[in-house]
Design an enzyme around this catalytic site. Structure first.
Site, PDB file in Angstrom:
ATOM      1  CD  GLU A 157      18.342 138.514  46.080  1.00 30.46           C
ATOM      2  OE1 GLU A 157      18.536 139.153  45.013  1.00 30.46           O
ATOM      3  OE2 GLU A 157      18.187 137.287  46.098  1.00 30.46           O
TER       4      GLU A 157
ATOM      5  CD  GLU B 245      17.200 141.317  53.299  1.00 27.78           C
ATOM      6  OE1 GLU B 245      17.478 140.125  53.586  1.00 27.78           O
ATOM      7  OE2 GLU B 245      16.329 141.611  52.475  1.00 27.78           O
TER       8      GLU B 245
END
Length: 350
Positions: free
Chosen positions: A317, A174
């Protein structure tokens, strides 16, 4: 019946018979029973998920959901909102930590704009924008309930497409400035804990900013009063669009009997939502690591998941999930490539 309802209805328990057969295979290999510890647990879980007693890992894909958060207006992040699109472009151009680690693990990256305020032009970016960021949850609901459902369904669609293209294992990632605030609020709502017990420093807040962040979360919980028995109520009132999208990815993986590797704090907030929507989906989740965010371990405990790694990471991430892919793939090679006692002519112990 909408896509979310269909997906939830199609999630079943993992294959217990395949788990038993995987255990028999592991016990036949040239090693003391259980001596490979968590690696053996992974093999059995993969077997149950896929229905293969000797599971295989093929194409690996990290799905990164990106969105913005209106709550940044309250000063809860050390970085400005402009960083969200800048980092997404970094992902797309291959320059971020997730790109380095994904290349090492041999994993593809799929990046999706599910709710950024800005627009990015890039041929590799999947556009599923539900709205331009959430509203400020400290003054009202982060989004409408129908928008939360739409974001979950967008995640389902993205995951289904990747699975249809041959992905055999998914990992969550994300990007969204302010998303540790939303994740902390989700945890506080579900666990009925005070914000001060679950809040963390996110991108590196000092003590004053950390106290402000806890105050903002308490304000959001007080104003919105999310119902912990209704996961969609929690999600739309104090959640985020990328969190909703990742919940959809997780549910889609479970419905297609594909393992999904959960990354850090934000990804695990999505896993909490998915697990509340359909408890059977937890059986398909593999916890990669436990992050520096204090609430992350609480989330994993609620889900009953045991992380493989403790690396003091707090980047997100999908970085922790991609690191874990290396271990998961290694585990899958064990029942396929190790000799058995019989084939190697090795005597079994007592």
């Amino acid at each position: 019946m909408n896509l979310l309802e269909k997906t939830l209805a199609s999630i079943s328990d993992i294959d217990a018979n395949a788990v038993d057969l995987a255990q028999e295979r592991l016990d036949s290999l040239t090693k003391p029973p259980g001596s490979l510890g968590v690696l053996e647990d992974i093999v059995k879980q993969l077997a149950g998920i896929t229905g293969q007693s000797i599971p295989e890992i093929g194409k690996k894909t990290v799905i990164i959901m990106a969105a913005d958060h209106g709550v940044v207006e309250e000063g809860v992040s050390a970085f400005p909102q402009e960083v969200t699109p800048q980092m997404v472009m970094n992902f797309l151009n291959g320059g971020a930590a997730i790109n380095v680690l994904a290349r090492h693990a041999g994993a593809d990256i799929t990046c999706c704009d599910i709710g950024m305020v800005s627009d990015i032009e890039h041929p590799m970016l999947i556009m599923k924008k539900i709205r331009r960021g959430t509203a400020n949850m400290a003054t009202g609901p982060a989004m409408e309930r129908k928008e939360a459902i739409a974001a979950i369904e967008a995640g389902i669609e993205v995951a289904y497409k990747e699975i249809d293209k041959g992905s055999t294992i998914l990992a969550t990632g994300e990007m969204g400035i302010g998303n540790t605030t939303a994740s902390s609020a989700i945890l506080a709502a579900f666990s009925r804990r005070n914000a001060s017990e679950v809040v963390g420093r996110g991108t590196g807040l000092d003590n004053k900013a950390l106290a402000l962040k806890a105050t903002v979360i308490e304000k959001a919980l007080d104003i919105n009063k999310p119902n912990p028995d209704d996961p969609l109520d929690v999600l739309h009132k104090v959640g985020g669009l990328e969190i909703a999208g990742l919940a959809g990815v997780i549910l889609a993986a479970a419905s297609r009997k594909v393992p999904v590797v959960i990354d850090g704090f934000i990804s695990t907030a999505a896993a909490l939502v998915a697990g509340r929507l359909e408890p059977k989906s937890v059986q398909y989740m593999i916890a990669s690591h436990v992050s520096e965010e204090p609430g992350h371990k609480m989330m994993l405990d609620i889900l009953g998941l045991h992380p493989m790694l403790y690396m003091r990471m707090r980047l997100g991430e999908g970085t922790g999930a991609v690191l874990a892919l290396n271990i998961i793939e290694a585990a899958a090679h064990i029942p396929a490539e190790m000799a058995t006692f019989e084939s190697a002519g090795v005597s079994r112990g007592l």
